[in-house]
Write an enzyme that holds these catalytic residues in place. Structure first.
Site, PDB file in Angstrom:
ATOM      1  N   CYS A  81      25.546  58.725  66.205  1.00 46.90           N
ATOM      2  CA  CYS A  81      25.625  58.422  67.635  1.00 46.90           C
ATOM      3  C   CYS A  81      24.223  58.157  68.205  1.00 46.90           C
ATOM      4  O   CYS A  81      23.604  57.152  67.881  1.00 46.90           O
ATOM      5  CB  CYS A  81      26.358  59.541  68.361  1.00 46.90           C
ATOM      6  N   HIS A 177      31.743  60.513  65.170  1.00 42.58           N
ATOM      7  CA  HIS A 177      31.244  61.871  64.925  1.00 42.58           C
ATOM      8  C   HIS A 177      32.010  62.473  63.737  1.00 42.58           C
ATOM      9  O   HIS A 177      33.128  62.972  63.896  1.00 42.58           O
ATOM     10  CB  HIS A 177      31.433  62.746  66.163  1.00 42.58           C
ATOM     11  N   GLU A 179      31.508  65.231  62.185  1.00 47.11           N
ATOM     12  CA  GLU A 179      31.682  66.678  62.323  1.00 47.11           C
ATOM     13  C   GLU A 179      32.891  67.042  63.184  1.00 47.11           C
ATOM     14  O   GLU A 179      33.346  68.192  63.157  1.00 47.11           O
ATOM     15  CB  GLU A 179      30.403  67.310  62.899  1.00 47.11           C
TER      16      GLU A 179
END
Length: 207
Positions: A81, A177, A179
């Site tokens: 990001c 993302h 995660e």
């Protein structure tokens, strides 16, 4: 494998560290110390924060010069990001007309509205076909304009093709993302690491 998550003042470090610790058997640390960066097998530039704030912190501590040295020398690097956005030349987010690190040709433009939620990947590179139609989590207000050859996968929002996975030599950029993307996030990070390992003998080492 030693992984360093680059500390540039404001980022979602804990979520990323927990993700790596929970699903991978790697040594991971958050640091902006020169020796930690040089000794890492993989460098991660995390997301969350502001473009100007991140660049200013890197320059204040002289980390931008270290990055220029090691990335150009072949250090496997992943930008997530914001971490990907600062690798580009320019960003519309900059209030001070600050240039990016310029490791990838192109610029970052503002979306009409923030893109938050699960989006389906459209794959351009056959090596990533295992992720075709997989859904990943996104949370961003900016997107990249770059050379088509650098785009491995994208998503489509309001007829705009938004690069989701970008590659430039030893750099992988992720607008998504991992995660926060559950099983597919784990698979993607594992895939990226395995790809880096296959080319490891071509990477120049820095002592």
């Amino acid at each position: 494998m030693n992984i360093t998550i680059l500390d540039y003042g404001s980022a979602n470090y804990i979520s990323l560290v927990n993700f790596i610790n929970n699903f991978f058997n790697f040594n991971v640390k958050i640091s902006n110390k020169t020796q930690d960066i040089l000794r890492s097998d993989l460098l991660i530039l995390p997301g969350v924060g502001t473009f100007d704030g991140a660049i200013e912190q890197l320059k204040k501590k002289g980390i931008d010069k270290i990055l220029k040295r090691i990335i150009l020398d072949g250090k496997p690097t992943v930008g997530i990001c914001l971490g990907m956005q600062i690798l580009f030349e320019f960003s519309e987010e900059s209030k001070k007309n600050i240039k990016g690190l310029s490791f990838i040709k192109g610029k970052t433009k503002k979306l009409k509205k923030t893109n938050v939620g699960w989006r389906r990947l459209i794959i351009k590179n056959k090596n990533l076909n295992i992720f075709n139609n997989s859904y990943f989590y996104f949370n961003h207000s900016y997107y990249q304009i770059c050379e088509k050859k650098n785009i491995l996968a994208y998503i489509k929002i309001d007829n705009i093709k938004i690069p989701a996975i970008i590659k430039n030599k030893n750099i992988i950029g992720l607008q998504l993302h991992p995660e926060n993307s559950q099983k597919d996030g784990i698979l993607l990070i594992n895939f990226i690491i395995e790809q880096f390992k296959k080319n490891e003998f071509n990477q120049k080492k820095i002592n």
